[in-house]
Design a protein around this motif. Structure first.
Motif, PDB file in Angstrom:
ATOM      1  N   ASP A  44       0.834  -1.207   0.000  1.00 24.65           N
ATOM      2  CA  ASP A  44       0.000   0.000   0.000  1.00 24.65           C
ATOM      3  C   ASP A  44       0.865   1.252   0.000  1.00 24.65           C
ATOM      4  O   ASP A  44       0.602   2.206  -0.735  1.00 24.65           O
ATOM      5  CB  ASP A  44      -0.915   0.024   1.231  1.00 24.65           C
ATOM      6  CG  ASP A  44      -2.003  -1.029   1.176  1.00 24.65           C
ATOM      7  OD1 ASP A  44      -2.278  -1.563   0.076  1.00 24.65           O
ATOM      8  OD2 ASP A  44      -2.570  -1.322   2.250  1.00 24.65           O
ATOM      9  N   TRP A  45       1.909   1.246   0.815  1.00 26.58           N
ATOM     10  CA  TRP A  45       2.809   2.401   0.881  1.00 26.58           C
ATOM     11  C   TRP A  45       3.476   2.623  -0.474  1.00 26.58           C
ATOM     12  O   TRP A  45       3.568   3.746  -0.953  1.00 26.58           O
ATOM     13  CB  TRP A  45       3.856   2.163   1.972  1.00 26.58           C
ATOM     14  CG  TRP A  45       4.718   3.346   2.239  1.00 26.58           C
ATOM     15  CD1 TRP A  45       4.475   4.361   3.108  1.00 26.58           C
ATOM     16  CD2 TRP A  45       5.984   3.643   1.627  1.00 26.58           C
ATOM     17  NE1 TRP A  45       5.512   5.265   3.083  1.00 26.58           N
ATOM     18  CE2 TRP A  45       6.444   4.845   2.181  1.00 26.58           C
ATOM     19  CE3 TRP A  45       6.764   2.989   0.669  1.00 26.58           C
ATOM     20  CZ2 TRP A  45       7.654   5.421   1.808  1.00 26.58           C
ATOM     21  CZ3 TRP A  45       7.968   3.569   0.296  1.00 26.58           C
ATOM     22  CH2 TRP A  45       8.401   4.760   0.856  1.00 26.58           C
ATOM     23  N   LEU A  49       3.306   6.017  -3.643  1.00 28.19           N
ATOM     24  CA  LEU A  49       4.438   6.867  -4.033  1.00 28.19           C
ATOM     25  C   LEU A  49       4.201   7.519  -5.384  1.00 28.19           C
ATOM     26  O   LEU A  49       3.633   6.912  -6.290  1.00 28.19           O
ATOM     27  CB  LEU A  49       5.720   6.034  -4.118  1.00 28.19           C
ATOM     28  CG  LEU A  49       6.309   5.551  -2.810  1.00 28.19           C
ATOM     29  CD1 LEU A  49       7.518   4.666  -3.095  1.00 28.19           C
ATOM     30  CD2 LEU A  49       6.693   6.710  -1.924  1.00 28.19           C
ATOM     31  N   ASP A  50       4.688   8.750  -5.524  1.00 29.09           N
ATOM     32  CA  ASP A  50       4.622   9.397  -6.836  1.00 29.09           C
ATOM     33  C   ASP A  50       5.893   9.061  -7.626  1.00 29.09           C
ATOM     34  O   ASP A  50       6.831   8.470  -7.099  1.00 29.09           O
ATOM     35  CB  ASP A  50       4.421  10.907  -6.709  1.00 29.09           C
ATOM     36  CG  ASP A  50       5.536  11.605  -5.945  1.00 29.09           C
ATOM     37  OD1 ASP A  50       6.661  11.056  -5.873  1.00 29.09           O
ATOM     38  OD2 ASP A  50       5.290  12.696  -5.413  1.00 29.09           O
ATOM     39  N   ALA A  53       9.321  10.125  -6.186  1.00 29.09           N
ATOM     40  CA  ALA A  53       9.774   9.290  -5.062  1.00 29.09           C
ATOM     41  C   ALA A  53      10.319   7.966  -5.579  1.00 29.09           C
ATOM     42  O   ALA A  53      11.340   7.478  -5.093  1.00 29.09           O
ATOM     43  CB  ALA A  53       8.634   9.057  -4.076  1.00 29.09           C
ATOM     44  N   TRP A  54       9.639   7.376  -6.572  1.00 25.64           N
ATOM     45  CA  TRP A  54      10.139   6.125  -7.163  1.00 25.64           C
ATOM     46  C   TRP A  54      11.516   6.338  -7.771  1.00 25.64           C
ATOM     47  O   TRP A  54      12.396   5.495  -7.649  1.00 25.64           O
ATOM     48  CB  TRP A  54       9.187   5.609  -8.233  1.00 25.64           C
ATOM     49  CG  TRP A  54       8.089   4.794  -7.679  1.00 25.64           C
ATOM     50  CD1 TRP A  54       6.782   5.148  -7.565  1.00 25.64           C
ATOM     51  CD2 TRP A  54       8.196   3.481  -7.116  1.00 25.64           C
ATOM     52  NE1 TRP A  54       6.078   4.142  -6.968  1.00 25.64           N
ATOM     53  CE2 TRP A  54       6.904   3.114  -6.693  1.00 25.64           C
ATOM     54  CE3 TRP A  54       9.246   2.591  -6.944  1.00 25.64           C
ATOM     55  CZ2 TRP A  54       6.651   1.879  -6.103  1.00 25.64           C
ATOM     56  CZ3 TRP A  54       8.991   1.369  -6.354  1.00 25.64           C
ATOM     57  CH2 TRP A  54       7.705   1.030  -5.946  1.00 25.64           C
ATOM     58  N   ALA A  55      11.694   7.477  -8.438  1.00 23.30           N
ATOM     59  CA  ALA A  55      12.984   7.751  -9.077  1.00 23.30           C
ATOM     60  C   ALA A  55      14.104   7.822  -8.040  1.00 23.30           C
ATOM     61  O   ALA A  55      15.227   7.403  -8.306  1.00 23.30           O
ATOM     62  CB  ALA A  55      12.911   9.045  -9.869  1.00 23.30           C
ATOM     63  N   ARG A  56      13.801   8.331  -6.850  1.00 20.52           N
ATOM     64  CA  ARG A  56      14.823   8.422  -5.803  1.00 20.52           C
ATOM     65  C   ARG A  56      15.114   7.073  -5.159  1.00 20.52           C
ATOM     66  O   ARG A  56      16.186   6.865  -4.610  1.00 20.52           O
ATOM     67  CB  ARG A  56      14.391   9.433  -4.750  1.00 20.52           C
ATOM     68  CG  ARG A  56      14.423  10.868  -5.257  1.00 20.52           C
ATOM     69  CD  ARG A  56      14.195  11.876  -4.155  1.00 20.52           C
ATOM     70  NE  ARG A  56      12.961  11.687  -3.426  1.00 20.52           N
ATOM     71  CZ  ARG A  56      11.781  12.239  -3.742  1.00 20.52           C
ATOM     72  NH1 ARG A  56      11.688  13.008  -4.812  1.00 20.52           N
ATOM     73  NH2 ARG A  56      10.724  12.018  -2.995  1.00 20.52           N
ATOM     74  N   LEU A  57      14.164   6.161  -5.210  1.00 24.15           N
ATOM     75  CA  LEU A  57      14.332   4.864  -4.548  1.00 24.15           C
ATOM     76  C   LEU A  57      14.800   3.742  -5.465  1.00 24.15           C
ATOM     77  O   LEU A  57      15.092   2.655  -4.992  1.00 24.15           O
ATOM     78  CB  LEU A  57      13.005   4.433  -3.898  1.00 24.15           C
ATOM     79  CG  LEU A  57      12.581   5.229  -2.681  1.00 24.15           C
ATOM     80  CD1 LEU A  57      11.200   4.794  -2.229  1.00 24.15           C
ATOM     81  CD2 LEU A  57      13.582   5.066  -1.556  1.00 24.15           C
ATOM     82  N   MET A  67       7.986  -0.391 -11.754  1.00 22.88           N
ATOM     83  CA  MET A  67       8.015  -0.667 -10.322  1.00 22.88           C
ATOM     84  C   MET A  67       6.873   0.030  -9.599  1.00 22.88           C
ATOM     85  O   MET A  67       6.397  -0.427  -8.576  1.00 22.88           O
ATOM     86  CB  MET A  67       9.343  -0.234  -9.716  1.00 22.88           C
ATOM     87  CG  MET A  67      10.459  -1.210 -10.026  1.00 22.88           C
ATOM     88  SD  MET A  67      11.899  -0.889  -9.049  1.00 22.88           S
ATOM     89  CE  MET A  67      11.319  -1.325  -7.426  1.00 22.88           C
ATOM     90  N   HIS A  68       6.425   1.141 -10.126  1.00 24.83           N
ATOM     91  CA  HIS A  68       5.330   1.868  -9.493  1.00 24.83           C
ATOM     92  C   HIS A  68       4.048   1.045  -9.550  1.00 24.83           C
ATOM     93  O   HIS A  68       3.111   1.297  -8.809  1.00 24.83           O
ATOM     94  CB  HIS A  68       5.132   3.232 -10.168  1.00 24.83           C
ATOM     95  CG  HIS A  68       4.269   4.139  -9.393  1.00 24.83           C
ATOM     96  ND1 HIS A  68       2.948   4.297  -9.681  1.00 24.83           N
ATOM     97  CD2 HIS A  68       4.528   4.914  -8.314  1.00 24.83           C
ATOM     98  CE1 HIS A  68       2.422   5.152  -8.818  1.00 24.83           C
ATOM     99  NE2 HIS A  68       3.350   5.537  -7.984  1.00 24.83           N
ATOM    100  N   GLN A  69       4.014   0.046 -10.410  1.00 23.36           N
ATOM    101  CA  GLN A  69       2.818  -0.775 -10.574  1.00 23.36           C
ATOM    102  C   GLN A  69       2.968  -2.130  -9.884  1.00 23.36           C
ATOM    103  O   GLN A  69       2.203  -3.041 -10.155  1.00 23.36           O
ATOM    104  CB  GLN A  69       2.537  -0.976 -12.066  1.00 23.36           C
ATOM    105  CG  GLN A  69       2.300   0.342 -12.768  1.00 23.36           C
ATOM    106  CD  GLN A  69       2.305   0.216 -14.269  1.00 23.36           C
ATOM    107  OE1 GLN A  69       2.621  -0.825 -14.809  1.00 23.36           O
ATOM    108  NE2 GLN A  69       1.955   1.282 -14.936  1.00 23.36           N
TER     109      GLN A  69
END
Length: 75
Positions: A44-45, A49-50, A53-57, A67-69
């Motif tokens: 869920d967390w 993420l936008d 944020a994904w790009a930083r992680l 990965m966002h999906q």
């Protein structure tokens, strides 16, 4: 943090590793630090993420959208 997590050996079969281990661990660590205590809560967390944020992680920015999906299943 990604540099430290990149040093963790990946026990997965390379043919089944869709996402870099360091990125998956980074998402999990951040989710737990934010209060997630179950795999479902980590999922869920992660879904909340936008893209920035994904790009930083993530270590592989070409997979940021994929990965966002991510769907985490338990069972």
């Amino acid at each position: 943090m990604l540099a430290a997590l990149a040093a963790v050996p990946d026990p997965r079969d390379p043919r089944g590793a869709r996402y870099p281990l360091a990125s998956l661990l980074a998402v999990a660590v951040c989710a737990v630090l934010a209060g997630a205590v179950t795999f479902a809560a980590i999922g869920d967390w992660a879904r909340d993420l936008d893209r920035s944020a994904w790009a930083r992680l993530t270590t592989d920015l070409n997979r940021t959208k994929a990965m966002h999906q991510i769907t985490i299943t338990t069972g």
